[in-house]
Write a protein that holds these residues in place. Structure first.
Motif, mmCIF file in Angstrom:
data_model
loop_
_atom_site.group_PDB
_atom_site.id
_atom_site.type_symbol
_atom_site.label_atom_id
_atom_site.label_comp_id
_atom_site.label_asym_id
_atom_site.label_seq_id
_atom_site.Cartn_x
_atom_site.Cartn_y
_atom_site.Cartn_z
ATOM 1 N N ILE A 26 0.842 -1.195 0.000
ATOM 2 C CA ILE A 26 0.000 0.000 0.000
ATOM 3 C C ILE A 26 0.877 1.244 0.000
ATOM 4 O O ILE A 26 0.643 2.181 -0.767
ATOM 5 C CB ILE A 26 -0.967 -0.005 1.202
ATOM 6 C CG1 ILE A 26 -1.992 -1.124 1.043
ATOM 7 C CG2 ILE A 26 -1.666 1.349 1.348
ATOM 8 C CD1 ILE A 26 -2.826 -1.384 2.278
ATOM 9 N N HIS A 30 1.372 4.125 -3.051
ATOM 10 C CA HIS A 30 1.164 5.560 -2.817
ATOM 11 C C HIS A 30 2.389 6.385 -3.148
ATOM 12 O O HIS A 30 2.283 7.428 -3.789
ATOM 13 C CB HIS A 30 0.795 5.816 -1.357
ATOM 14 C CG HIS A 30 -0.660 5.873 -1.140
ATOM 15 N ND1 HIS A 30 -1.376 7.018 -1.240
ATOM 16 C CD2 HIS A 30 -1.542 4.899 -0.840
ATOM 17 C CE1 HIS A 30 -2.642 6.764 -1.004
ATOM 18 N NE2 HIS A 30 -2.764 5.482 -0.762
ATOM 19 N N LEU A 70 -2.463 4.371 5.372
ATOM 20 C CA LEU A 70 -3.026 5.466 4.574
ATOM 21 C C LEU A 70 -2.763 6.810 5.249
ATOM 22 O O LEU A 70 -2.426 7.794 4.582
ATOM 23 C CB LEU A 70 -4.521 5.250 4.351
ATOM 24 C CG LEU A 70 -4.895 4.035 3.508
ATOM 25 C CD1 LEU A 70 -6.404 3.834 3.473
ATOM 26 C CD2 LEU A 70 -4.331 4.137 2.107
ATOM 27 N N CYS A 73 0.863 7.759 4.744
ATOM 28 C CA CYS A 73 1.069 8.209 3.358
ATOM 29 C C CYS A 73 0.586 9.644 3.182
ATOM 30 O O CYS A 73 1.271 10.456 2.553
ATOM 31 C CB CYS A 73 0.349 7.284 2.378
ATOM 32 S SG CYS A 73 1.082 5.650 2.235
ATOM 33 N N ARG A 74 -0.573 9.953 3.754
ATOM 34 C CA ARG A 74 -1.094 11.325 3.681
ATOM 35 C C ARG A 74 -0.162 12.300 4.393
ATOM 36 O O ARG A 74 0.104 13.394 3.897
ATOM 37 C CB ARG A 74 -2.487 11.404 4.298
ATOM 38 C CG ARG A 74 -3.569 10.914 3.390
ATOM 39 C CD ARG A 74 -4.957 11.198 3.992
ATOM 40 N NE ARG A 74 -5.813 10.096 3.638
ATOM 41 C CZ ARG A 74 -6.225 9.128 4.452
ATOM 42 N NH1 ARG A 74 -5.883 9.129 5.714
ATOM 43 N NH2 ARG A 74 -6.989 8.160 4.011
ATOM 44 N N PRO A 120 -4.054 10.162 -4.992
ATOM 45 C CA PRO A 120 -3.898 9.203 -3.889
ATOM 46 C C PRO A 120 -5.184 8.514 -3.456
ATOM 47 O O PRO A 120 -5.168 7.308 -3.188
ATOM 48 C CB PRO A 120 -3.332 10.056 -2.752
ATOM 49 C CG PRO A 120 -2.660 11.191 -3.432
ATOM 50 C CD PRO A 120 -3.453 11.461 -4.683
ATOM 51 N N ASN A 121 -6.304 9.224 -3.391
ATOM 52 C CA ASN A 121 -7.544 8.584 -2.941
ATOM 53 C C ASN A 121 -7.987 7.495 -3.915
ATOM 54 O O ASN A 121 -8.438 6.427 -3.512
ATOM 55 C CB ASN A 121 -8.654 9.605 -2.706
ATOM 56 C CG ASN A 121 -8.932 10.475 -3.912
ATOM 57 O OD1 ASN A 121 -8.295 10.358 -4.957
ATOM 58 N ND2 ASN A 121 -9.892 11.366 -3.765
ATOM 59 N N ARG A 123 -5.977 5.864 -6.025
ATOM 60 C CA ARG A 123 -4.954 4.814 -5.970
ATOM 61 C C ARG A 123 -5.210 3.903 -4.775
ATOM 62 O O ARG A 123 -5.150 2.676 -4.885
ATOM 63 C CB ARG A 123 -3.572 5.471 -5.892
ATOM 64 C CG ARG A 123 -2.495 4.675 -6.513
ATOM 65 C CD ARG A 123 -1.187 5.398 -6.710
ATOM 66 N NE ARG A 123 -0.821 6.343 -5.685
ATOM 67 C CZ ARG A 123 -0.565 7.619 -5.905
ATOM 68 N NH1 ARG A 123 -0.644 8.122 -7.104
ATOM 69 N NH2 ARG A 123 -0.214 8.414 -4.918
ATOM 70 N N SER A 124 -5.527 4.490 -3.631
ATOM 71 C CA SER A 124 -5.826 3.694 -2.431
ATOM 72 C C SER A 124 -7.045 2.818 -2.648
ATOM 73 O O SER A 124 -7.030 1.629 -2.316
ATOM 74 C CB SER A 124 -6.107 4.605 -1.233
ATOM 75 O OG SER A 124 -4.985 5.320 -0.882
ATOM 76 N N HIS A 127 -6.244 -0.048 -5.019
ATOM 77 C CA HIS A 127 -5.389 -1.061 -4.379
ATOM 78 C C HIS A 127 -6.192 -1.888 -3.379
ATOM 79 O O HIS A 127 -6.127 -3.125 -3.404
ATOM 80 C CB HIS A 127 -4.191 -0.402 -3.686
ATOM 81 C CG HIS A 127 -3.301 -1.394 -3.020
ATOM 82 N ND1 HIS A 127 -2.286 -2.027 -3.697
ATOM 83 C CD2 HIS A 127 -3.298 -1.920 -1.774
ATOM 84 C CE1 HIS A 127 -1.688 -2.876 -2.884
ATOM 85 N NE2 HIS A 127 -2.290 -2.826 -1.711
ATOM 86 N N LEU A 128 -6.936 -1.223 -2.523
ATOM 87 C CA LEU A 128 -7.695 -1.948 -1.508
ATOM 88 C C LEU A 128 -8.776 -2.826 -2.129
ATOM 89 O O LEU A 128 -9.039 -3.928 -1.647
ATOM 90 C CB LEU A 128 -8.304 -0.973 -0.503
ATOM 91 C CG LEU A 128 -7.291 -0.249 0.381
ATOM 92 C CD1 LEU A 128 -7.982 0.843 1.200
ATOM 93 C CD2 LEU A 128 -6.563 -1.224 1.290
ATOM 94 N N ALA A 143 -11.269 4.764 4.939
ATOM 95 C CA ALA A 143 -10.962 6.098 4.413
ATOM 96 C C ALA A 143 -11.810 7.189 5.069
ATOM 97 O O ALA A 143 -11.642 8.366 4.762
ATOM 98 C CB ALA A 143 -11.169 6.130 2.904
#
Length: 171
Positions: A26, A30, A70, A73-74, A120-121, A123-124, A127-128, A143
Motif C-alpha cells: 500500500i 502511494h 493510509l 502516506c497522507r 492518492p484517494n 490509488r488507495s 489497491h484496496l 478512508a
C-alpha cells in the motif's frame, strides 16, 4: 512510554509476519518510492507497538494497519509538499515503462504508470479493492468517507487508467 506498556514481541512478530507485505504494498503504491514505502512501513509498526488499542480479531488489526498506512502516506505527502527543497542532481525517471519490445513487461509498465498517475484517494481505493479484496463499504470505513464516494473513486480511476492506456486524456 514505559517498556511494560509496549506490545509483546510475539504479537509484533505475528503482526509483521502476517501484514508487513500488505502495509508495504500500500505504501509503495502511494509513494512509488521504495525508501519511502520502507519508512512508512516502519512507522506503521512503530505506531502499532506504541498503541494501546485492544484488537477484537485479526480483521480489526488488519483494518487498523491499513488505516494507519493510509494516514502515514497522507502525512508524508503533506510534509513533502510543504518542504521546499531543490534536487541535488537530476535523477533518471525510474517510473518509466520498459521499452515496447519487451512484450508483457511493457504492458505491465504502462499499467503501473497509469496507476501511479492517479490521485492518492483513487490509488488507495483501487489497491484496496482489487489487490486486497475489500468491498466499497469496508474501504469507506478505512478512508472515513461514504461508500458512494469510494465507488465514484473506483469508477473514475478505471476510466482514467483506460484512457491513459488508450493514449487519451481522462477527466
Amino acid at each position: 512510554m514505559s517498556p511494560s506498556s509496549l506490545r509483546s514481541e510475539e504479537f509484533m512478530a505475528y503482526a509483521m509476519d502476517a501484514w508487513a507485505d500488505t502495509v508495504y504494498r500500500i505504501a509503495l503504491s502511494h509513494t512509488r518510492s521504495v525508501p519511502d514505502a520502507e519508512d512508512i512501513t516502519q512507522d506503521v509498526f512503530v505506531r502499532l507497538l506504541k498503541s494501546t488499542l485492544a484488537f477484537e480479531d485479526d480483521d480489526h488489526l488488519k483494518a487498523w494497519l491499513i488505516s494507519a498506512t493510509l494516514n502515514c502516506c497522507r502525512e508524508m505527502h503533506r510534509t513533502t509538499q510543504r518542504r521546499k527543497t531543490s534536487p541535488v542532481a537530476e535523477l533518471p525517471d525510474t517510473r518509466a515503462a520498459p521499452p515496447a519490445d519487451e512484450g508483457l513487461f511493457s504492458k505491465v509498465g504502462a499499467v503501473w504508470n497509469a496507476f501511479g498517475s492517479l490521485p492518492p484517494n483513487m490509488r488507495s481505493a483501487m489497491h484496496l479493492r482489487y489487490v486486497e479484496g475489500y468491498s466499497a463499504e469496508e474501504i469507506a470505513d478505512m478512508a472515513r468517507c461514504r461508500p458512494s464516494t469510494v465507488r465514484s473513486w473506483l469508477f473514475r480511476a478505471r476510466k482514467k487508467i483506460k484512457a491513459s492506456l488508450e493514449g487519451k486524456d481522462a477527466l
